[in-house]
Design an enzyme around this catalytic site. Structure first.
Site, PDB file in Angstrom:
ATOM      1  N   HIS A  44       0.862  -1.187   0.000  1.00  0.00           N
ATOM      2  CA  HIS A  44       0.000   0.000   0.000  1.00  0.00           C
ATOM      3  C   HIS A  44       0.892   1.228   0.000  1.00  0.00           C
ATOM      4  CE1 HIS A  44      -3.189   2.817   1.103  1.00  0.00           C
ATOM      5  NE2 HIS A  44      -4.034   1.882   0.740  1.00  0.00           N
ATOM      6  N   ASP A  71      -8.021  -5.234   0.013  1.00  0.00           N
ATOM      7  CA  ASP A  71      -8.502  -6.112  -1.068  1.00  0.00           C
ATOM      8  C   ASP A  71      -8.125  -7.567  -0.881  1.00  0.00           C
ATOM      9  OD1 ASP A  71      -7.743  -3.303  -2.902  1.00  0.00           O
ATOM     10  OD2 ASP A  71      -9.751  -4.170  -2.869  1.00  0.00           O
TER      11      ASP A  71
HETATM   12  C1  SDX Z   1      -6.272   0.014  -2.880  1.00  0.00           C
HETATM   13  O1  SDX Z   1      -4.480   4.542  -2.136  1.00  0.00           O
HETATM   14  C2  SDX Z   1      -5.398   3.937  -1.469  1.00  0.00           C
HETATM   15  O2  SDX Z   1      -5.756   4.324  -0.403  1.00  0.00           O
HETATM   16  C3  SDX Z   1      -5.983   2.718  -2.174  1.00  0.00           C
HETATM   17  C4  SDX Z   1      -6.997   1.890  -1.388  1.00  0.00           C
HETATM   18  C5  SDX Z   1      -8.270   2.682  -1.108  1.00  0.00           C
HETATM   19  O3  SDX Z   1      -8.959   2.326  -0.136  1.00  0.00           O
HETATM   20  O4  SDX Z   1      -8.607   3.562  -1.941  1.00  0.00           O
HETATM   21  O5  SDX Z   1      -6.423   1.482  -0.150  1.00  0.00           O
HETATM   22  C6  SDX Z   1      -7.407   0.652  -2.174  1.00  0.00           C
HETATM   23  O6  SDX Z   1      -6.023   0.340  -4.006  1.00  0.00           O
HETATM   24  C7  SDX Z   1      -5.413  -0.963  -2.130  1.00  0.00           C
HETATM   25  C8  SDX Z   1      -4.204  -1.469  -2.989  1.00  0.00           C
HETATM   26  C9  SDX Z   1      -4.715  -2.590  -3.901  1.00  0.00           C
HETATM   27  N1  SDX Z   1      -3.648  -2.966  -4.867  1.00  0.00           N
HETATM   28  C10 SDX Z   1      -3.018  -4.136  -4.773  1.00  0.00           C
HETATM   29  O7  SDX Z   1      -3.164  -4.930  -3.847  1.00  0.00           O
HETATM   30  C11 SDX Z   1      -2.080  -4.415  -5.951  1.00  0.00           C
HETATM   31  C12 SDX Z   1      -0.746  -4.962  -5.420  1.00  0.00           C
HETATM   32  N2  SDX Z   1      -0.025  -3.858  -4.727  1.00  0.00           N
HETATM   33  C13 SDX Z   1       0.909  -3.077  -5.508  1.00  0.00           C
HETATM   34  O8  SDX Z   1       0.567  -2.899  -6.845  1.00  0.00           O
HETATM   35  C14 SDX Z   1       1.397  -1.837  -4.746  1.00  0.00           C
HETATM   36  O9  SDX Z   1       1.716  -2.251  -3.485  1.00  0.00           O
HETATM   37  C15 SDX Z   1       0.495  -0.632  -4.646  1.00  0.00           C
HETATM   38  C16 SDX Z   1      -0.004  -0.166  -5.974  1.00  0.00           C
HETATM   39  C17 SDX Z   1      -0.665  -0.904  -3.759  1.00  0.00           C
HETATM   40  C18 SDX Z   1       1.318   0.510  -4.014  1.00  0.00           C
HETATM   41  O10 SDX Z   1       2.256   0.879  -4.956  1.00  0.00           O
HETATM   42  P1  SDX Z   1       3.403   1.951  -4.604  1.00  0.00           P
HETATM   43  O11 SDX Z   1       3.106   2.691  -3.363  1.00  0.00           O
HETATM   44  O12 SDX Z   1       3.693   2.717  -5.844  1.00  0.00           O
HETATM   45  O13 SDX Z   1       4.585   1.019  -4.238  1.00  0.00           O
HETATM   46  P2  SDX Z   1       5.682   0.533  -5.262  1.00  0.00           P
HETATM   47  O14 SDX Z   1       5.004  -0.049  -6.459  1.00  0.00           O
HETATM   48  O15 SDX Z   1       6.663   1.633  -5.473  1.00  0.00           O
HETATM   49  O16 SDX Z   1       6.330  -0.651  -4.439  1.00  0.00           O
HETATM   50  C19 SDX Z   1       7.374  -0.392  -3.518  1.00  0.00           C
HETATM   51  C20 SDX Z   1       8.264  -1.639  -3.638  1.00  0.00           C
HETATM   52  C21 SDX Z   1       8.639  -1.950  -5.082  1.00  0.00           C
HETATM   53  O17 SDX Z   1       9.890  -2.629  -5.041  1.00  0.00           O
HETATM   54  P3  SDX Z   1      11.231  -1.733  -5.324  1.00  0.00           P
HETATM   55  O18 SDX Z   1      11.054  -1.107  -6.699  1.00  0.00           O
HETATM   56  O19 SDX Z   1      11.327  -0.721  -4.215  1.00  0.00           O
HETATM   57  O20 SDX Z   1      12.349  -2.766  -5.305  1.00  0.00           O
HETATM   58  O21 SDX Z   1       7.517  -2.791  -3.179  1.00  0.00           O
HETATM   59  C22 SDX Z   1       7.335  -3.692  -4.263  1.00  0.00           C
HETATM   60  C23 SDX Z   1       7.592  -2.939  -5.535  1.00  0.00           C
HETATM   61  O22 SDX Z   1       8.089  -3.811  -6.540  1.00  0.00           O
HETATM   62  N3  SDX Z   1       5.934  -4.121  -4.192  1.00  0.00           N
HETATM   63  C24 SDX Z   1       5.514  -5.365  -4.367  1.00  0.00           C
HETATM   64  C25 SDX Z   1       4.140  -5.324  -4.168  1.00  0.00           C
HETATM   65  N4  SDX Z   1       3.756  -4.071  -3.886  1.00  0.00           N
HETATM   66  C26 SDX Z   1       4.893  -3.337  -3.902  1.00  0.00           C
HETATM   67  N5  SDX Z   1       6.164  -6.503  -4.674  1.00  0.00           N
HETATM   68  C27 SDX Z   1       5.397  -7.616  -4.776  1.00  0.00           C
HETATM   69  N6  SDX Z   1       4.054  -7.664  -4.607  1.00  0.00           N
HETATM   70  C28 SDX Z   1       3.403  -6.532  -4.287  1.00  0.00           C
HETATM   71  N7  SDX Z   1       2.093  -6.555  -4.112  1.00  0.00           N
END
Ligand code: SDX
Length: 429
Positions: A306, A364
């Site tokens: 998140h 989720d």
């Molecule tokens: C919702 O914003 C809100 O409040 C949203 C929400 C709401 O109520 O409105 O809470 C609802 O959207 C919840 C999130 C649902 N999405 C998912 O579950 C999809 C999986 N999660 C990721 O796509 C990600 O964690 C996000 C999109 C939720 C957050 O993305 P960020 O903040 O841009 O984080 P990032 O992509 O920069 O990740 C940071 C690091 C990265 O690695 P590095 O580049 O630093 O090496 O963490 C890794 C990412 O690769 N990472 C993950 C991961 N999520 C982040 N690696 C594996 N699996 C994951 N799920």
């Protein structure tokens, strides 16, 4: 402690920028005069360090895993309140008196029907259209019907819009489902509460009586409360940006629905179930954890991570508790999805990659397991999220348009394209 920040540009010129501090949360640098003072912009793709507005609706402490709706803990409201009361709270800023609640609940209950002509919109879709495509289209289409109350400077128009949107979104979502399964649309009943009405519109058929299961209605009420708002998430920010142009409020809502659809946002609940089906068995978890950690592999652990929560998402904790209650009422975890999800969570939370990056289950991760147990198909999971989040979109939209200082949202950019150059005739290229 200083009330301002000093920014020194590369030429050594310094400028004082005011500090902005809210009721709770980190302070901010007010950069509104930065460009005029220094000729430079801020640069923050993804807005990881940027506040887009001031808001009194919802507060999130990502490190502590706290979510407050108008100062009340969302997990406490999920246990002690109900979704309609939470809608009133988010819209008005205070919990209602009994009289205020009864008036608001009755107004919502009496406005659940949609214009008969809107029903024709559904027949324009192919039967296998994704319900989110229908939801965003039909809600956008409401702007063609309800153009009599779009003067958002008129408090009465704002109230009518809010109540119409909250009242009708379940009817539209259920109708999208009914159309996709080839069953007749079911009209809402004014005899039923919000969640019972939705369940009946989803699952009743003309051929037999339908009895609402109170366990299912209660589970939906909790889920709608926990999805109701989440400060400046992507879909809410989209509603604010669209609404800042002065567009029709229903069109602004449609933009929020479209933004929610993405698997990185509200589409994650559908993606989690698809991921659990893909993993299939506890024996495969390690293989998929490895894929999630592999930068060359696009696979991510859906429902994990998140932008704000670097601790447990408080909503996931409550929803996980409700999983057990609902599955117990519906024959248990017969397909093993809850057991698989809990094992996945247990293993992931011990893995140093997830620990180091503070990736916890989010809202989720578990919600789809409840929806599935209630007989809601996977492609309807994100419409379920939209039903809960509609009140949040409406509350933020109204907070913004009620602000006399509202300005159109118009970010700048860092230009990385070609320098100016003269046109050349095709013959000389
Ligand atoms: C919702 O914003 C809100 O409040 C949203 C929400 C709401 O109520 O409105 O809470 C609802 O959207 C919840 C999130 C649902 N999405 C998912 O579950 C999809 C999986 N999660 C990721 O796509 C990600 O964690 C996000 C999109 C939720 C957050 O993305 P960020 O903040 O841009 O984080 P990032 O992509 O920069 O990740 C940071 C690091 C990265 O690695 P590095 O580049 O630093 O090496 O963490 C890794 C990412 O690769 N990472 C993950 C991961 N999520 C982040 N690696 C594996 N699996 C994951 N799920």
């Amino acid at each position: 402690m200083s009330d301002s920040y000093t920014v020194t540009d590369p030429s050594g010129n310094s400028v004082e920028l005011p500090k902005v501090q809210g009721t709770l949360g980190p302070p901010a640098v007010d950069v509104r005069k930065l460009y005029a003072s220094t000729g430079g912009f801020t640069f923050d793709p993804g807005f990881t360090s940027t506040c887009s507005c001031e808001s009194g609706i919802t507060y999130i402490d990502g490190n502590e895993g706290v979510l407050l709706y108008r100062g009340y803990r969302a997990d406490e409201l999920a246990k002690k309140s109900n979704f309609i009361e939470v809608c009133y709270l988010l819209l008005n800023g205070e919990l209602p008196t009994k009289a205020e609640y009864d008036e608001f609940e009755s107004a919502i209950r009496m406005h659940t029907m949609i214009n008969e002509s809107l029903k024709r919109f559904f027949t324009g879709f192919h039967y296998d259209a994704h319900p989110m495509a229908m939801l965003s289209s039909i809600v956008g289409g409401m702007s063609a019907f309800y153009h009599d109350t779009t003067n958002t400077s008129d408090p009465e128009h704002r109230t009518i819009f809010a109540r119409r949107m909250i009242a009708k979104i379940p009817t539209i979502a259920a109708a999208a489902y009914k159309y996709s399964v080839g069953q007749p649309l079911v009209y809402p009943s004014n005899d039923l509460d919000y969640c019972s009405n939705f369940l009946r519109m989803m699952f009743a058929v003309p051929a037999e009586e339908y009895a609402v299961d109170p366990v299912a209605a209660e589970a939906l009420d909790v889920l709608f409360i926990l999805h109701a708002d989440h400060e400046q998430n992507a879909s809410t920010s989209t509603v604010r940006l669209a609404g800042s142009t002065g567009c029709n409020p229903y069109a602004a809502m449609a933009s929020g629905i479209s933004a929610l659809w993405g698997p990185a946002h509200g589409g994650a609940n559908e993606a989690v179930l698809n991921m659990l089906n893909q993993i299939g068995s506890v024996d495969n978890i390690d293989q998929y954890i490895a894929k999630a950690k592999d930068k060359s592999d696009p696979f991510r652990l859906m429902g994990f991570g998140h932008r704000v929560y670097k601790n447990f998402d408080p909503r996931a904790t409550v929803i996980r508790e409700h999983c057990h209650k609902v599955l117990k009422a519906y024959g248990g975890d017969s397909d093993g999805k809850l057991e698989l999800a809990m094992r996945l969570e247990e293993i992931a939370l011990k893995d140093e990659y997830f620990v180091e990056k503070k990736l916890y289950p989010n809202v989720d991760f578990y919600s789809g397991i409840i929806y599935k147990a209630l007989g809601i198909p996977t492609n309807m999971f994100t419409p379920m999220f939209a039903i809960g989040r509609t009140v949040g979109w409406v509350a933020h939209y109204l907070e913004m348009v009620s602000d006399p200082g509202m300005r159109i949202g118009r970010p700048r950019q860092i230009y990385t394209g070609a320098d100016e150059r003269a046109y050349t005739d095709i013959g000389s290229r």
